[in-house]
Structure formats: structure tokens, C-alpha cells
Scaffold this motif. Sequence first.
Motif, PDB file in Angstrom:
ATOM      1  N   ILE A 323       0.838  -1.200   0.000  1.00 23.11           N
ATOM      2  CA  ILE A 323       0.000   0.000   0.000  1.00 23.11           C
ATOM      3  C   ILE A 323       0.873   1.251   0.000  1.00 23.11           C
ATOM      4  O   ILE A 323       0.616   2.223  -0.722  1.00 23.11           O
ATOM      5  CB  ILE A 323      -0.957  -0.004   1.205  1.00 23.11           C
ATOM      6  CG1 ILE A 323      -1.989  -1.130   1.059  1.00 23.11           C
ATOM      7  CG2 ILE A 323      -1.664   1.345   1.338  1.00 23.11           C
ATOM      8  CD1 ILE A 323      -2.914  -1.277   2.242  1.00 23.11           C
ATOM      9  N   GLY A 324       1.934   1.240   0.817  1.00 29.58           N
ATOM     10  CA  GLY A 324       2.839   2.383   0.856  1.00 29.58           C
ATOM     11  C   GLY A 324       3.521   2.604  -0.483  1.00 29.58           C
ATOM     12  O   GLY A 324       3.608   3.745  -0.968  1.00 29.58           O
ATOM     13  N   PHE A 325       4.000   1.527  -1.100  1.00 31.28           N
ATOM     14  CA  PHE A 325       4.648   1.648  -2.405  1.00 31.28           C
ATOM     15  C   PHE A 325       3.656   2.120  -3.466  1.00 31.28           C
ATOM     16  O   PHE A 325       3.995   2.961  -4.317  1.00 31.28           O
ATOM     17  CB  PHE A 325       5.248   0.301  -2.815  1.00 31.28           C
ATOM     18  CG  PHE A 325       5.919   0.329  -4.160  1.00 31.28           C
ATOM     19  CD1 PHE A 325       7.165   0.911  -4.315  1.00 31.28           C
ATOM     20  CD2 PHE A 325       5.300  -0.226  -5.269  1.00 31.28           C
ATOM     21  CE1 PHE A 325       7.790   0.938  -5.554  1.00 31.28           C
ATOM     22  CE2 PHE A 325       5.909  -0.202  -6.512  1.00 31.28           C
ATOM     23  CZ  PHE A 325       7.161   0.383  -6.661  1.00 31.28           C
ATOM     24  N   ALA A 326       2.438   1.580  -3.429  1.00 32.48           N
ATOM     25  CA  ALA A 326       1.412   1.989  -4.399  1.00 32.48           C
ATOM     26  C   ALA A 326       1.083   3.473  -4.260  1.00 32.48           C
ATOM     27  O   ALA A 326       0.906   4.183  -5.261  1.00 32.48           O
ATOM     28  CB  ALA A 326       0.152   1.151  -4.208  1.00 32.48           C
ATOM     29  N   THR A 327       1.022   3.951  -3.019  1.00 30.65           N
ATOM     30  CA  THR A 327       0.740   5.378  -2.788  1.00 30.65           C
ATOM     31  C   THR A 327       1.840   6.256  -3.360  1.00 30.65           C
ATOM     32  O   THR A 327       1.580   7.257  -4.038  1.00 30.65           O
ATOM     33  CB  THR A 327       0.582   5.646  -1.286  1.00 30.65           C
ATOM     34  OG1 THR A 327      -0.475   4.826  -0.758  1.00 30.65           O
ATOM     35  CG2 THR A 327       0.254   7.115  -1.029  1.00 30.65           C
ATOM     36  N   LEU A 328       3.080   5.870  -3.095  1.00 31.19           N
ATOM     37  CA  LEU A 328       4.217   6.650  -3.615  1.00 31.19           C
ATOM     38  C   LEU A 328       4.270   6.595  -5.139  1.00 31.19           C
ATOM     39  O   LEU A 328       4.539   7.612  -5.793  1.00 31.19           O
ATOM     40  CB  LEU A 328       5.522   6.115  -3.027  1.00 31.19           C
ATOM     41  CG  LEU A 328       5.742   6.343  -1.528  1.00 31.19           C
ATOM     42  CD1 LEU A 328       7.018   5.661  -1.065  1.00 31.19           C
ATOM     43  CD2 LEU A 328       5.796   7.838  -1.221  1.00 31.19           C
TER      44      LEU A 328
END
Length: 355
Positions: A323-328
Motif C-alpha cells: 500500500i505504501g509503495f502503491a501510494t508513492l
Amino acid sequence: MHNHVTVGSKGSDSRQDGAKVRDVTFDFAKGVLIILVIVGHLLQYVIYSGTEDYWLSPYFKAIYMFHMPLFMAISGYLSSRAILRKSFSQGVIDRAVQLVLPMFFWCALIWLSKAALMTSADSLSGVMLDFFGEFIGTYWFLWAAFASFCAIKLLTSFNGLSLWIVGASAIAVAFAPVPWSIAPLVRYTYPFYCLGFLFAQPIGWQAARRHKAVFVVFLSMVAFMCFLVWGRETYVYNNLVLIYDGESARQVLLMFIGSVATSAVAMQLMFLCWRVGHLTRVARFIAVELGQSTLLLYLLQGAVFRFMDLIGFGELWDLPSRIGFATLLGAAIVVSAIIIRRIARDHGWLSRGYA
């Protein structure tokens, strides 16, 4: 969809281009839709990478029920002026410059990047075939929009504005048994392009607008029921809009009914959001920075997600990490598109969205 904010109405913004006036309400809708395109691909290529669980995701389903059909309907609506007022040759040339030329440029970038990673075992012919595959498949929506424009332009050139012929062509194309390459995706979205084009015509939609609230409630109920029974085989990518037995007929019919109902409800919600929040910075950012750069954003995100297979999402990539990578990644795509647009302001074919 016909109920849009016009020039001088509250919450509208305009840009004079001869007799043409830009309706920022549709820019806001396109901005929301391109965000959903990016989110849908993030779900597929990052959150659920390595599995096919995205077919079962309620978020993926909610997005894919309407985002590309509604995008196509808006494109048909906004293309009505060019279809009816330009000659066939001029209209097709302008649309090719707007869609096909930048698509070729970005596919070339993808191909060159892959060619740089080519190993000695890769043949030149294989790389060339890969380029043609990228050119046809990566940006299928642009091919669908271009083909839809040409088809309706051809129909109206020989028969004038025959609404019956346009409607009949939508049915004929949708159920033509052509399952190859991107043909199913074109057949699925072409009827929505026709719907958008028809809604742009003054043929008595005002009578329906008087009962808009009733229609919205009814369509909301239909959309909700379709959402509950929508499954893996309901997606166009899996059913290919082919009818060969009772179950396939049910899935194809469910797909079209669900997409029409959900698209209509989503469009009304976007109109409402714009009327309520058109003065906020968020709404203006979505409309101006994203909605007026949908073509660039679509091209850029398509190129980015073509390389997602190079990233190994192993067991160390738990859900919070993904989720963090997708947001970035999503934020990086948006920021990069804004930077490219500002650098390339003099190259309108690169930075403009659908007109």
C-alpha cells in the motif's frame, strides 16, 4: 450526462476557442476517472501482484464496472462538435494527431527501454514484434476512442445525423463475434461512445431530466444489484463479449447493464461533487491539473505499469508495504505528468487531454 454546467452557470469555468467553450465540469469528471484508472492498475500490478485475487476485490470491481465505459461516453459527448462540423478527412487527421501520434511516441519509449534490457538471446524480430504488441495493446483505450470517432464520423457523413443508425451500429458492434486482440475491448466501449454522442444531441432529453431523481434512484438500485452478482466472468477481459450459451449471455448482459447503470450514477455523483466543491483547491486541482491532462496521464501510467513485472513482490512485501509503495508510485505518476505538461506546454499533442 446531458445535465452539465454551462457557461455562466455557477461553478463553471470557460476558455474561449472560437465558438468552442470548455466545460470544466467534464474536466473534473475526467480527472476523477484518470485517478481511478491509476488506482485500478495499482491494485492489479502492486497490491495483488503475483496473484489473480484482484478479480475478487470489491474495490477493483467498483472501479472497473464504470471507469472506462464512462470515460468513453464522455469522449463521445465532447467529440460531437468535431464529428458533426468537420469534414471526414479533417476530423480523422485531427483525431489521429491527437491520439495516435502521442501513442506511437510513448510506445517507442517503452520499446526502446525494453530493447536496452534485451539479452543476447533476444532476437531483433522478437523485439520488433514486441513493439507492435505494445503499440496495439498497451493503449487499447486510445485505439477504441479513435476507431469509435471514425465509425460515427463515417456514419454521419453518409447518412447525416441519423440517430437510429448510430444506435443500431452500437448494437451491431457490441455483439459482433470478433474475439481477437483488442477487438472485444473496442466492442465493449463503442456503445458507450455512441451513448455519449447521442446525449450531446438536442433530441428531447429535457423531458427525461424532469424525472432525473427517479432515474437516479432506479439506476442506483440496478447498479447495486449488479455489483452484488458481478464476478470474474463478467469482466470484458474474460468474457470477450461472446455469447455461446445461456451463462455467457447472462454475463455479457450483466456487464452492459451494470456498466450503464453505474456510469450514469457515477456521473451524477461527480456533477454533485463539482457543484458542491468547485471552489475548493482539491476540486480545482482535479479539474485543471488532472482533468485537462488525461491523455498525458494515461500514456505515462501505461508506460510505468508495463515495467511492473520487473519488480519482485515477494513475501517480504506485506500488505502495508504494498500500500505504501502503491501510494508513492501513484503520487510519482501524477507529479511527473504535471512536470512534463509544464515543460512541454508548446507541444499540445503531448499534454492535452480529450477535447
